[in-house]
Design a protein around this motif. Structure first.
Motif, mmCIF file in Angstrom:
data_model
loop_
_atom_site.group_PDB
_atom_site.id
_atom_site.type_symbol
_atom_site.label_atom_id
_atom_site.label_comp_id
_atom_site.label_asym_id
_atom_site.label_seq_id
_atom_site.Cartn_x
_atom_site.Cartn_y
_atom_site.Cartn_z
ATOM 1 N N UNK A 73 -20.514 -92.651 -32.638
ATOM 2 C CA UNK A 73 -19.770 -91.367 -32.714
ATOM 3 C C UNK A 73 -20.467 -90.323 -33.429
ATOM 4 N N UNK A 74 -21.049 -90.706 -34.588
ATOM 5 C CA UNK A 74 -21.982 -90.034 -35.495
ATOM 6 C C UNK A 74 -23.004 -89.514 -35.052
ATOM 7 N N UNK A 75 -23.558 -90.461 -33.984
ATOM 8 C CA UNK A 75 -24.877 -89.870 -33.356
ATOM 9 C C UNK A 75 -24.457 -88.871 -32.166
ATOM 10 N N UNK A 76 -23.110 -89.196 -31.644
ATOM 11 C CA UNK A 76 -22.817 -88.242 -30.633
ATOM 12 C C UNK A 76 -22.653 -86.738 -31.230
ATOM 13 N N UNK A 77 -22.034 -86.699 -32.458
ATOM 14 C CA UNK A 77 -22.056 -85.382 -33.397
ATOM 15 C C UNK A 77 -23.405 -84.943 -33.469
ATOM 16 N N UNK A 136 -21.657 -77.328 -51.781
ATOM 17 C CA UNK A 136 -20.430 -77.297 -51.921
ATOM 18 C C UNK A 136 -19.449 -76.924 -50.867
ATOM 19 N N UNK A 137 -20.364 -76.146 -49.811
ATOM 20 C CA UNK A 137 -19.570 -75.754 -48.599
ATOM 21 C C UNK A 137 -18.703 -76.959 -47.958
ATOM 22 N N UNK A 138 -17.502 -76.575 -47.489
ATOM 23 C CA UNK A 138 -16.913 -77.580 -46.629
ATOM 24 C C UNK A 138 -17.710 -78.103 -45.305
ATOM 25 N N UNK A 139 -17.273 -79.377 -45.295
ATOM 26 C CA UNK A 139 -17.915 -80.005 -43.819
ATOM 27 C C UNK A 139 -16.988 -79.983 -42.796
ATOM 28 N N UNK A 140 -17.169 -79.462 -41.908
ATOM 29 C CA UNK A 140 -16.160 -79.422 -40.676
ATOM 30 C C UNK A 140 -15.562 -80.928 -40.641
ATOM 31 N N UNK A 141 -14.318 -80.891 -40.372
ATOM 32 C CA UNK A 141 -13.396 -82.184 -40.269
ATOM 33 C C UNK A 141 -13.669 -82.448 -38.903
ATOM 34 N N UNK A 142 -13.949 -81.840 -38.010
ATOM 35 C CA UNK A 142 -14.165 -82.111 -36.428
ATOM 36 C C UNK A 142 -15.243 -83.161 -36.329
ATOM 37 N N UNK A 143 -16.283 -83.288 -37.198
ATOM 38 C CA UNK A 143 -17.133 -84.331 -37.001
ATOM 39 C C UNK A 143 -16.429 -85.545 -37.437
ATOM 40 N N UNK A 144 -15.719 -85.507 -38.537
ATOM 41 C CA UNK A 144 -15.060 -86.754 -39.019
ATOM 42 C C UNK A 144 -13.929 -87.317 -37.969
ATOM 43 N N UNK A 145 -13.104 -86.427 -37.417
ATOM 44 C CA UNK A 145 -12.154 -86.734 -36.443
ATOM 45 C C UNK A 145 -13.011 -87.414 -35.120
ATOM 46 N N UNK A 146 -14.028 -87.024 -34.642
ATOM 47 C CA UNK A 146 -14.907 -87.537 -33.516
ATOM 48 C C UNK A 146 -15.291 -88.894 -34.009
ATOM 49 N N UNK A 147 -15.661 -89.155 -35.065
ATOM 50 C CA UNK A 147 -16.228 -90.452 -35.683
ATOM 51 C C UNK A 147 -14.982 -91.323 -35.508
ATOM 52 N N UNK A 148 -13.794 -90.982 -36.133
ATOM 53 C CA UNK A 148 -12.624 -91.762 -35.858
ATOM 54 C C UNK A 148 -12.407 -92.053 -34.311
ATOM 55 N N UNK A 149 -12.487 -90.985 -33.724
ATOM 56 C CA UNK A 149 -12.035 -91.331 -32.161
ATOM 57 C C UNK A 149 -13.109 -92.261 -31.789
ATOM 58 N N UNK A 150 -14.575 -92.344 -31.979
ATOM 59 C CA UNK A 150 -15.345 -93.245 -31.601
ATOM 60 C C UNK A 150 -15.048 -94.647 -31.972
ATOM 61 N N UNK A 151 -14.433 -94.827 -33.233
ATOM 62 C CA UNK A 151 -14.101 -96.233 -33.625
ATOM 63 C C UNK A 151 -12.772 -96.540 -32.804
#
Length: 256
Positions: free
Chosen positions: A20-24, A72-87
């Motif tokens: 899923x990280x690669x999908x991002x 220090x800029x916020x990382x979009x949470x969407x990427x992490x949600x997609x990684x959770x979804x992949x798992x």
């Protein structure tokens, strides 16, 4: 045996979040015409090249508290949600199909659909490269599931995509070319019964969402919305549950 299964579930989750990280990466780079195989990952804000320890799926986000290490800029949470979804999808596929090729193939299909969904939401387009990528699991499905004949798959290729194409010729831009190609390849993958069900679920889901947007006045009549994500949802449901859904529906009317 249960302990061994738990290990496999954990392993499936870890593999899933990595894929899923690669999908991002695909979701970010493909619309920009960038290569997904070349070039190091970098922060979109400060363009600093990310180190290997910045790229652990989910864990790096948590350790960095959701911020870029360098600016220090916020990382979009969407990427992490997609990684959770992949798992989660990897665990679900392994739970459902166990130690079979279906686990890998259907997981791959869902990941391709995930990339299509997010890119279509972002850009209102479906890249041809992802449609071509979908051909590989579609061909493998013909080998693993000969119960769906080549004739049924051939009919599935045309039964929804061809009417949509003809309708687009009569009413320009009523459907996107990517949607038509998606339905064609998916129809070959799951056969005519499956693609009819998948398209129906996709149209129903999209219609409900569009109605909600109109009722809440979040869009205007005649506005375009991405159709691909809802088709992907319908096709995935049909891919895994078409036999159960069709059998249940026919049983309601005393037909089997």
């Amino acid at each position: 045996m249960e302990k061994i299964l738990i290990i496999f579930y954990v392993y499936a989750f870890l593999i899933g979040i990595c894929i899923a990280s690669f999908i991002n990466v695909v979701i970010w780079r493909v619309p920009q015409g960038l290569s997904v195989a070349k070039g190091r990952s970098y922060c979109p804000n400060c363009h600093h090249t990310l180190a290997w320890y910045d790229l652990f799926p989910i864990f790096s986000y948590l350790l960095l508290k959701g911020k870029c290490r360098y600016c220090g800029v916020k990382i979009p949470m969407r990427d992490t949600i997609i990684e959770f979804l992949g798992g989660g999808v990897a665990i679900f596929c392994f739970h459902r199909y166990q130690f079979t090729w279906d686990t890998l193939i259907i997981f791959s299909v869902i990941m391709i659909f995930l990339a299509i969904t997010m890119i279509d939401f972002d850009t209102m387009t479906i890249p041809n490269g992802l449609i071509i990528a979908l051909v590989v699991p579609a061909v493998l499905m013909t080998i693993l599931h000969p119960e769906i004949t080549l004739l049924e798959r051939g009919i599935g290729f045309f039964i929804v995509s061809l009417p949509m194409y003809l309708l687009t010729l009569m009413i320009p831009d009523c459907f996107g070319g990517g949607d038509i190609k998606l339905l064609a390849v998916s129809g070959f993958m799951i056969g005519w019964k499956g693609i009819l069900l998948g398209a129906f679920i996709g149209v129903l889901t999209c219609g409900c969402y569009a109605s909600w947007l109109l009722i809440t006045k979040k869009t205007q009549k005649g506005a375009h919305i991405a159709f691909g994500p809802y088709l992907c949802f319908g096709i995935v449901v049909s891919l895994m549950y078409s036999e159960f859904i069709i059998h249940t529906y026919l049983s309601m009317f005393g037909l089997k």
